[in-house]
Design an enzyme around this catalytic site. Sequence first.
Site, PDB file in Angstrom:
ATOM      1  N   ASP A 126       0.808  -1.235   0.000  1.00  0.00           N
ATOM      2  CA  ASP A 126       0.000   0.000   0.000  1.00  0.00           C
ATOM      3  C   ASP A 126       0.839   1.282   0.000  1.00  0.00           C
ATOM      4  OD1 ASP A 126      -2.127  -1.687   0.115  1.00  0.00           O
ATOM      5  OD2 ASP A 126      -2.762  -1.162   2.147  1.00  0.00           O
ATOM      6  N   MET A 168      -5.747  -2.878  -4.499  1.00  0.00           N
ATOM      7  CA  MET A 168      -5.643  -2.716  -3.056  1.00  0.00           C
ATOM      8  C   MET A 168      -5.269  -1.275  -2.703  1.00  0.00           C
ATOM      9  SD  MET A 168      -4.236  -6.262  -1.482  1.00  0.00           S
ATOM     10  CE  MET A 168      -5.329  -7.675  -1.343  1.00  0.00           C
ATOM     11  N   ARG A 170      -5.885   0.450   1.260  1.00  0.00           N
ATOM     12  CA  ARG A 170      -6.873   0.564   2.342  1.00  0.00           C
ATOM     13  C   ARG A 170      -7.166   2.021   2.685  1.00  0.00           C
ATOM     14  NH1 ARG A 170      -8.948  -2.079   6.483  1.00  0.00           N
ATOM     15  NH2 ARG A 170      -8.359  -4.008   5.478  1.00  0.00           N
ATOM     16  N   GLU A 221      -9.536  -0.096  -3.263  1.00  0.00           N
ATOM     17  CA  GLU A 221     -10.568  -0.801  -2.472  1.00  0.00           C
ATOM     18  C   GLU A 221     -11.097   0.036  -1.306  1.00  0.00           C
ATOM     19  OE1 GLU A 221      -8.712  -4.231  -0.597  1.00  0.00           O
ATOM     20  OE2 GLU A 221      -7.258  -2.939   0.402  1.00  0.00           O
ATOM     21  N   GLN A 279      -1.974  -9.164  -6.594  1.00  0.00           N
ATOM     22  CA  GLN A 279      -1.062  -8.016  -6.417  1.00  0.00           C
ATOM     23  C   GLN A 279       0.008  -8.269  -5.377  1.00  0.00           C
ATOM     24  OE1 GLN A 279      -3.684  -4.131  -6.170  1.00  0.00           O
ATOM     25  NE2 GLN A 279      -4.886  -5.947  -5.805  1.00  0.00           N
ATOM     26  N   ARG A 280      -0.261  -9.190  -4.470  1.00  0.00           N
ATOM     27  CA  ARG A 280       0.661  -9.416  -3.359  1.00  0.00           C
ATOM     28  C   ARG A 280       1.537 -10.635  -3.551  1.00  0.00           C
ATOM     29  NH1 ARG A 280      -2.771  -8.704   2.063  1.00  0.00           N
ATOM     30  NH2 ARG A 280      -2.189 -10.864   2.338  1.00  0.00           N
TER      31      ARG A 280
END
Length: 347
Positions: A126, A168, A170, A221, A279-280
């Site tokens: 992130d 992603m 947050r 997201e 993505q991770r």
Amino acid sequence: MKIGVLTSGGDCPGLNAVLRGIVRKSNEYNYPIIGILNGWKGIFEEDYMVLGNKEVSGILNRGGTIIGTSRFSPFEQKDGAKILMQKINKADFDAVICIGGEGSMHVAQFAYETGVNCIGIPKTIDNDIYGTDYTFGFDTAVNIATDAIDRLHTTAESHHRVMLLEVMGRNAGWIAVYAGIAGGADVIMIPETNLKIDEIVDVIKTRYTRGKLFSIVVVAEGAKIHEDDLKLIDPENKRQVKKDDFGRERLGGICHYLAEEIESRSGFDTRTTILGYVQRGGMPTAFDRILGTRFGVYAVDMVKEKKFGRMCAIVSNEIVDITLKKAISKLKVVDPEIYKVAQVFFK
Ligand code: F6P
């Protein structure tokens, strides 16, 4: 110096590069490195493995973390602080290196205040940790999301569709903005801005008048639905909030609602792709391998110099360290100047 090292929170590409950097640098000082398995939980469960040259051989390009991770906070457990210190003393750790995101850096600071000689290494796709220009994992995620946008472009164009891509992010929309700029997104919705659905629809319609019969909308997201749009959601359809182990809301799926609204308000065929954990996972980019390696090597010197209660960071391409307290004092949200660059193309 006996060093315990753990990976905490969501995994991300580059974690193994950090572990390898720590182990190889520690050879210079003959510091034994103990991998604490599955984050802070490993200390409570006394779940450890020795990390030597053999264990970290061949892992530089591997995604995930060879020592496992979890979102476990000792301070959420009964007598957590006391147990933590007992276990650390029993294991005879002179220092603990915590590789983690924002939630894990809070835990690292608590541990430091409790008496653990703790050092932080910032990780998260992130890229929202304050005090560091970049966290490793972010570059890989941006590249994966950019590739997804490129692929969505061709099918969007062929079918004259609006394509929503949920990535992603947050509390900060770094992945959405960077991948959106790199992939040529027509609108980018992030937690830091409060776009109305009608503003998105306007962009799509304007493009149509220019002969562009498709649009790509990238959505973080954690993007917030504008209060004017919120009023329109049928209470029956409101999402049930689930929590993760750090007590944070589990995100994902905002695009399903947005797609329905955009389709009904614009009249254009609209589809959604949620990129999710792709993505991770998998191989880190060269950038993330290098950054992870630099952090790992630097952290061992931080231990040597007893720079406890601090986190390493990259600032203007130099590795430095700042207090954990400063790192958790706020989140690093998207720079408005970068978002302005993206906005040039929202038309
Ligand atoms: O914290 C990083 C992150 O990738 C967030 O963007 C996302 O909300 C979260 O992890 C999801 O991870 P998990 O499902 O593993 O809790």
